[in-house]
Write a protein that holds these residues in place. Structure first.
Motif, PDB file in Angstrom:
ATOM      1  N   THR A  41       1.298  -1.609   0.078  1.00 48.95           N
ATOM      2  CA  THR A  41       0.172   0.218  -0.372  1.00 48.95           C
ATOM      3  C   THR A  41       0.767   1.246  -0.022  1.00 48.95           C
ATOM      4  OG1 THR A  41       0.238  -0.544   2.605  1.00 48.95           O
ATOM      5  CG2 THR A  41      -1.484  -1.339   1.883  1.00 48.95           C
ATOM      6  N   SER A  44       1.165   4.117   3.909  1.00 44.87           N
ATOM      7  CA  SER A  44       0.872   5.699   3.941  1.00 44.87           C
ATOM      8  C   SER A  44       0.824   5.662   4.883  1.00 44.87           C
ATOM      9  CB  SER A  44      -0.635   5.387   3.070  1.00 44.87           C
ATOM     10  OG  SER A  44      -1.254   6.891   2.936  1.00 44.87           O
ATOM     11  N   GLY A  47      -3.165   6.196   6.889  1.00 49.85           N
ATOM     12  CA  GLY A  47      -3.677   4.269   7.074  1.00 49.85           C
ATOM     13  C   GLY A  47      -4.326   3.863   5.710  1.00 49.85           C
ATOM     14  N   GLY A  48      -4.611   2.796   5.147  1.00 51.74           N
ATOM     15  CA  GLY A  48      -5.617   2.310   4.769  1.00 51.74           C
ATOM     16  C   GLY A  48      -6.504   2.778   3.900  1.00 51.74           C
ATOM     17  N   ARG A  49      -7.118   3.421   4.217  1.00 51.73           N
ATOM     18  CA  ARG A  49      -8.124   4.625   3.304  1.00 51.73           C
ATOM     19  C   ARG A  49      -8.093   4.814   2.120  1.00 51.73           C
ATOM     20  NH1 ARG A  49     -13.468   5.038   5.661  1.00 51.73           N
ATOM     21  NH2 ARG A  49     -13.294   4.331   8.073  1.00 51.73           N
ATOM     22  N   LYS A  50      -8.110   4.850   0.763  1.00 49.63           N
ATOM     23  CA  LYS A  50      -7.988   4.839  -0.461  1.00 49.63           C
ATOM     24  C   LYS A  50      -8.411   6.138  -0.523  1.00 49.63           C
ATOM     25  CE  LYS A  50      -8.971   1.522  -4.486  1.00 49.63           C
ATOM     26  NZ  LYS A  50     -10.378   1.474  -5.167  1.00 49.63           N
ATOM     27  N   HIS A  51      -8.739   7.094   0.036  1.00 52.62           N
ATOM     28  CA  HIS A  51      -9.304   8.364  -0.617  1.00 52.62           C
ATOM     29  C   HIS A  51      -9.289   9.142   1.176  1.00 52.62           C
ATOM     30  CE1 HIS A  51     -11.121   7.141  -4.027  1.00 52.62           C
ATOM     31  NE2 HIS A  51     -12.491   6.618  -3.225  1.00 52.62           N
ATOM     32  N   ALA A  52      -8.160   8.911   1.764  1.00 51.79           N
ATOM     33  CA  ALA A  52      -7.869   9.443   3.100  1.00 51.79           C
ATOM     34  C   ALA A  52      -7.076  11.416   2.553  1.00 51.79           C
ATOM     35  CB  ALA A  52      -6.623   8.580   3.873  1.00 51.79           C
ATOM     36  N   ILE A  55     -10.250  13.033   1.915  1.00 54.65           N
ATOM     37  CA  ILE A  55     -10.693  13.594   3.317  1.00 54.65           C
ATOM     38  C   ILE A  55     -10.102  14.968   3.655  1.00 54.65           C
ATOM     39  CG2 ILE A  55     -11.378  12.860   5.030  1.00 54.65           C
ATOM     40  CD1 ILE A  55     -12.145   9.766   3.374  1.00 54.65           C
TER      41      ILE A  55
END
Length: 73
Positions: A41, A44, A47-52, A55
């Motif tokens: 990933t 990052s 974190g692991g969220r795609k759209h962090a 946001i």
């Protein structure tokens, strides 16, 4: 001279040793899998969220609109 004192033989439970070894191997495997996931990933910091990142940008824009925009009006 004196006689040497006999030492008691130690009892080794092979099942406990085997379980401890398996637990150690499982922990090493889990750590290796976690490192591989983070490398995949990109590790990052958001974190692991795609759209962090998106946001965070939206929240920053909303906060700027609340605090900065009224000063110009």
């Amino acid at each position: 001279m004196g006689m040497k004192r006999e030492e008691k033989p130690q009892v080794v439970d092979l099942n406990e040793r085997r379980k401890a070894l398996q637990a150690k191997e499982a922990a090493a495997k889990a750590a290796q899998a976690k490192a591989a996931r983070q490398a995949k990933t990109g590790g990052s910091m958001l974190g692991g969220r795609k759209h962090a990142g998106l946001i965070v940008v939206v929240i920053a824009l909303v906060l700027m609109a609340i605090y900065v925009l009224p000063r110009f009006l």
